[in-house]
Design an enzyme around this catalytic site. Structure first.
Site, short mmCIF file in Angstrom:
data_model
loop_
_atom_site.label_atom_id
_atom_site.label_comp_id
_atom_site.label_asym_id
_atom_site.label_seq_id
_atom_site.Cartn_x
_atom_site.Cartn_y
_atom_site.Cartn_z
N SER A 274 0.60 15.64 24.21
CA SER A 274 1.91 16.23 24.85
C SER A 274 2.89 16.62 23.83
CB SER A 274 2.54 15.36 26.05
OG SER A 274 3.37 15.81 26.76
N ASP B 152 -1.86 20.81 35.74
CA ASP B 152 -0.78 19.95 34.83
C ASP B 152 0.62 20.73 35.25
OD1 ASP B 152 1.11 19.52 32.86
OD2 ASP B 152 -0.53 19.32 31.34
N HIS C 124 -1.11 16.28 34.01
CA HIS C 124 -0.84 16.18 32.73
C HIS C 124 -1.52 14.89 31.91
CE1 HIS C 124 1.94 17.67 29.66
NE2 HIS C 124 2.43 16.18 29.29
#
Ligand code: MLT
Length: 219
Positions: free
Chosen positions: A116, A166, A197
């Protein structure tokens, strides 16, 4: 992950980033540069690193930006809207830290494993300081810079793993990052997994297989 032995720390010298370093216990593996997501810290990805490349040296810095107390690697203005000036500044800071840490610990160029926000700063380092990383595994990454410089990534291997569901990273955005990296010469493998995610066992096995293939060659 809870069954993995706690990493042994060698005592971190005072470098620019708070970090953990775990020395290699096997030969022929490139070190992993572990870059956590928003709200993580230098401890978060050590079990992941152990799992992905058993015996590799692990270098794990804590992002130096605080968002309401949550560590990050660069500032954002809103979710998915990045302060690009800060992205550039922080990518150079992180690249300088990697160079410092390589000298302090006697390491070859690392392969980044970022999740991320950590994947996004790794992508920025690849495009701003292409000599710093031997490769990268970008987990749930998105475009950190709308118009990155025309640097050259001569065949640098990059694995991007995106999630089809996501809610944070639009599919088109991840595809654009893959294109940016490939246009600069990186050997990009971009896979979209049936995931959101968060990371799944499919991420683990894809990343591990990829590192088995590309890790030693990148060292
Ligand atoms: C970011 O860099 O902001 C990420 O893509 C999303 C997050 O870290 O929450």
């Amino acid at each position: 992950m809870s069954r993995i032995a706690a990493p042994i720390d060698t005592g971190a010298p005072a470098l620019a980033f708070t970090h953990r370093f775990v020395p290699a216990s096997a030969t022929g593996l490139p070190p992993l540069l572990l870059l956590h997501g928003t709200g993580g810290d230098e401890n978060d990805l050590l079990p992941l690193g152990r799992m992905l490349a058993p015996g590799a040296a692990l270098l794990s810095p804590r992002g130096r930006v605080s968002e309401a107390g949550m560590p990050r690697f660069f500032r954002r203005l809103a979710e998915g809207v990045f302060d690009e000036q800060d992205v550039v500044r922080r990518a150079h800071e992180l690249a300088d830290f990697v160079a410092e840490a390589r000298a302090a610990y006697g390491l070859p160029a690392p392969v980044a494993v970022g999740f991320s926000n950590g994947a996004n700063i790794a992508a920025a380092v690849l495009m701003l300081r292409p000599e710093i990383l031997a490769g990268a595994v970008l987990l749930r990454s998105m475009v950190p810079l709308a118009s990155p410089p025309e640097t050259v990534l001569p065949g640098t291997p990059v694995l991007m793993l995106s999630g089809a569901m996501d809610p944070i990273v639009p599919r088109e955005n991840a595809a654009r990052l893959a294109d940016q990296l490939a246009a600069r010469g990186a050997r990009v493998e971009h896979r979209v997994l049936p995931a959101g995610h968060g990371l799944t066992p499919a991420d683990m096995s894809a990343a591990r297989q990829w590192l088995d293939l590309h890790g030693p060659a990148a060292a």
